[in-house]
Design a protein around this motif. Structure first.
Motif, mmCIF file in Angstrom:
data_model
loop_
_atom_site.group_PDB
_atom_site.id
_atom_site.type_symbol
_atom_site.label_atom_id
_atom_site.label_comp_id
_atom_site.label_asym_id
_atom_site.label_seq_id
_atom_site.Cartn_x
_atom_site.Cartn_y
_atom_site.Cartn_z
ATOM 1 N N ILE A 156 0.827 -1.203 0.000
ATOM 2 C CA ILE A 156 0.000 0.000 0.000
ATOM 3 C C ILE A 156 0.859 1.249 0.000
ATOM 4 N N THR A 157 0.225 2.396 -0.205
ATOM 5 C CA THR A 157 0.889 3.700 -0.184
ATOM 6 C C THR A 157 0.252 4.562 0.901
ATOM 7 N N ASP A 158 0.882 5.710 1.161
ATOM 8 C CA ASP A 158 0.297 6.655 2.119
ATOM 9 C C ASP A 158 -1.097 7.087 1.666
ATOM 10 N N ASP A 159 -1.267 7.277 0.363
ATOM 11 C CA ASP A 159 -2.573 7.690 -0.166
ATOM 12 C C ASP A 159 -3.636 6.643 0.130
ATOM 13 N N ASP A 160 -3.263 5.371 0.061
ATOM 14 C CA ASP A 160 -4.214 4.307 0.384
ATOM 15 C C ASP A 160 -4.656 4.394 1.838
ATOM 16 N N VAL A 161 -3.703 4.659 2.729
ATOM 17 C CA VAL A 161 -4.028 4.767 4.154
ATOM 18 C C VAL A 161 -4.990 5.925 4.386
ATOM 19 N N LEU A 162 -4.727 7.064 3.742
ATOM 20 C CA LEU A 162 -5.589 8.233 3.912
ATOM 21 C C LEU A 162 -7.009 7.938 3.423
ATOM 22 N N ARG A 163 -7.127 7.241 2.307
ATOM 23 C CA ARG A 163 -8.452 6.912 1.773
ATOM 24 C C ARG A 163 -9.164 5.897 2.670
ATOM 25 N N ALA A 164 -8.398 4.980 3.245
ATOM 26 C CA ALA A 164 -9.003 3.994 4.150
ATOM 27 C C ALA A 164 -9.578 4.685 5.381
ATOM 28 N N VAL A 165 -8.833 5.654 5.924
ATOM 29 C CA VAL A 165 -9.333 6.400 7.077
ATOM 30 C C VAL A 165 -10.577 7.191 6.696
ATOM 31 N N LYS A 166 -10.573 7.766 5.505
ATOM 32 C CA LYS A 166 -11.740 8.520 5.039
ATOM 33 C C LYS A 166 -12.963 7.626 4.920
ATOM 34 N N SER A 167 -12.755 6.354 4.549
ATOM 35 C CA SER A 167 -13.897 5.444 4.386
ATOM 36 C C SER A 167 -14.597 5.160 5.706
ATOM 37 N N LEU A 168 -13.946 5.509 6.840
ATOM 38 C CA LEU A 168 -14.553 5.295 8.158
ATOM 39 C C LEU A 168 -15.482 6.438 8.566
ATOM 40 N N ASP A 169 -15.461 7.536 7.826
ATOM 41 C CA ASP A 169 -16.258 8.715 8.194
ATOM 42 C C ASP A 169 -17.737 8.410 8.406
ATOM 43 N N PRO A 170 -18.391 7.656 7.502
ATOM 44 C CA PRO A 170 -19.835 7.421 7.695
ATOM 45 C C PRO A 170 -20.168 6.673 8.982
ATOM 46 N N LEU A 171 -19.168 6.001 9.575
ATOM 47 C CA LEU A 171 -19.417 5.228 10.782
ATOM 48 C C LEU A 171 -19.346 6.074 12.041
ATOM 49 N N GLY A 172 -18.880 7.331 11.918
ATOM 50 C CA GLY A 172 -18.721 8.174 13.091
ATOM 51 C C GLY A 172 -17.739 7.579 14.077
ATOM 52 N N SER A 173 -16.643 7.018 13.541
ATOM 53 C CA SER A 173 -15.712 6.255 14.365
ATOM 54 C C SER A 173 -14.773 7.115 15.190
ATOM 55 N N GLY A 174 -14.661 8.404 14.868
ATOM 56 C CA GLY A 174 -13.726 9.263 15.576
ATOM 57 C C GLY A 174 -12.339 9.248 14.975
ATOM 58 N N PHE A 175 -12.113 8.452 13.912
ATOM 59 C CA PHE A 175 -10.823 8.419 13.244
ATOM 60 C C PHE A 175 -10.728 9.597 12.274
ATOM 61 N N SER A 176 -9.591 10.275 12.275
ATOM 62 C CA SER A 176 -9.408 11.408 11.378
ATOM 63 C C SER A 176 -7.918 11.606 11.130
ATOM 64 N N VAL A 177 -7.604 12.423 10.142
ATOM 65 C CA VAL A 177 -6.211 12.738 9.808
ATOM 66 C C VAL A 177 -5.948 14.190 10.180
ATOM 67 N N VAL A 178 -4.900 14.417 10.952
ATOM 68 C CA VAL A 178 -4.517 15.763 11.362
ATOM 69 C C VAL A 178 -3.075 16.003 10.939
ATOM 70 N N THR A 179 -2.715 17.258 10.816
ATOM 71 C CA THR A 179 -1.344 17.621 10.469
ATOM 72 C C THR A 179 -0.657 18.204 11.688
ATOM 73 N N VAL A 180 0.446 17.598 12.075
ATOM 74 C CA VAL A 180 1.254 18.085 13.190
ATOM 75 C C VAL A 180 2.626 18.434 12.637
ATOM 76 N N GLY A 181 2.919 19.723 12.608
ATOM 77 C CA GLY A 181 4.167 20.144 11.979
ATOM 78 C C GLY A 181 4.110 19.861 10.494
ATOM 79 N N SER A 182 5.046 19.038 10.018
ATOM 80 C CA SER A 182 5.095 18.700 8.599
ATOM 81 C C SER A 182 4.585 17.296 8.330
ATOM 82 N N ARG A 183 4.018 16.661 9.348
ATOM 83 C CA ARG A 183 3.614 15.264 9.210
ATOM 84 C C ARG A 183 2.105 15.100 9.325
#
Length: 261
Positions: A156-183
């Motif tokens: 997999i790639t980083d983009d795949d991970v980001l899309r997988a996390v996005k697919s959890l949005d409809p479940l209201g799971s509390g998972f999200s992507v945040v930016t801390v510094g440059s990461r």
């Protein structure tokens, strides 16, 4: 005397007829335009459906090909994951047939990201005690890629991970992507980082560790402010403390790389 004459009734009738003609012509153009767009969309649906069915296995197995497919979808404003639901035990969609794109693409793309999402959730839960529910996207990718999750490794790639996390949005799971510094980080707990906490984590990324005196000297913070932020981060397991130094040093498990995950 003036020779000007008033506007006659025929002028109003002509203007009304002209307005009606314009309105009729506009409606005709809109109808033709809509019909043309519908025909184009029908052809596009067929082509995209055939493409996804023909290359479904490649999309799931080849990260580069999958990334190009995702970029193509983004370029035309298509989100294959939009409105998708998790599959039920019978193989159907819970609460309906899923999104229009999910039906059209045959489910292969969605199934891949749902499977990856399960592994991301498993990893985040397993490491929550170490990192306080905040893990780097690249660390997550490397860990899942090494097979540190159910079902073995995935290419997999980083983009795949980001899309997988996005697919959890409809479940209201509390998972999200945040930016801390440059990461980019995956947050698996429904808690926002305040500005001071983000600043300290970013400083640790750059310096490796921080102390209260470093925060006071470099950021101009009062001692109480520095200590409060550090204690909050400690309570959430977002930093670890090294008490063997003359002054306590605070390290972030996030900044230590993925070797310990």
């Amino acid at each position: 005397m003036s020779s000007r004459r008033g506007v006659g009734l025929s002028a109003f009738q002509n203007r009304s007829a002209l307005s009606t003609s314009y309105a009729s012509h506009g409606a005709s153009l809109r109808s033709t335009h809509v019909s043309s767009l519908q025909n184009q969309l029908s052809v596009f649906q067929s082509l995209l459906h055939n493409f996804a069915l023909q290359h479904g296995d490649t999309i799931k197995s080849d990260p580069s090909f999958r990334a190009e497919f995702a970029r193509m979808c983004n370029a035309i404003g298509v989100d294959p994951l939009a409105g998708s639901n998790v599959k039920g035990k019978s193989g159907g969609k819970v609460g309906g047939k899923g999104s229009w794109w999910a039906q059209m693409l045959g489910g292969d793309v969605n199934d891949f990201y749902f499977e990856l999402a399960v592994r991301v959730v498993e990893l985040c839960r397993a490491t929550r005690g170490e990192n306080g529910g905040l893990i780097g996207v690249e660390e997550c990718r490397e860990s899942v890629g090494k097979g540190k999750g159910i079902g073995g490794g995935m290419d997999i790639t980083d983009d795949d991970v980001l899309r997988a996390v996005k697919s959890l949005d409809p479940l209201g799971s509390g998972f999200s992507v945040v930016t801390v510094g440059s990461r980019q980080m995956i947050r698996s707990i429904p808690k926002e980082l305040n500005t001071d906490q983000s600043t300290v984590l970013e400083a640790i990324q750059v310096l490796g560790y921080v102390t209260c005196s470093m925060l006071e000297d470099n950021l101009g913070w009062e001692q109480a402010r520095a200590e409060t932020v550090i204690q909050d981060l400690l309570a959430d397991s977002l930093v670890w403390v090294d008490e063997q130094c003359p002054e306590k040093e605070y390290w972030s498990p996030i900044a230590m790389g993925s070797d310990d995950l």
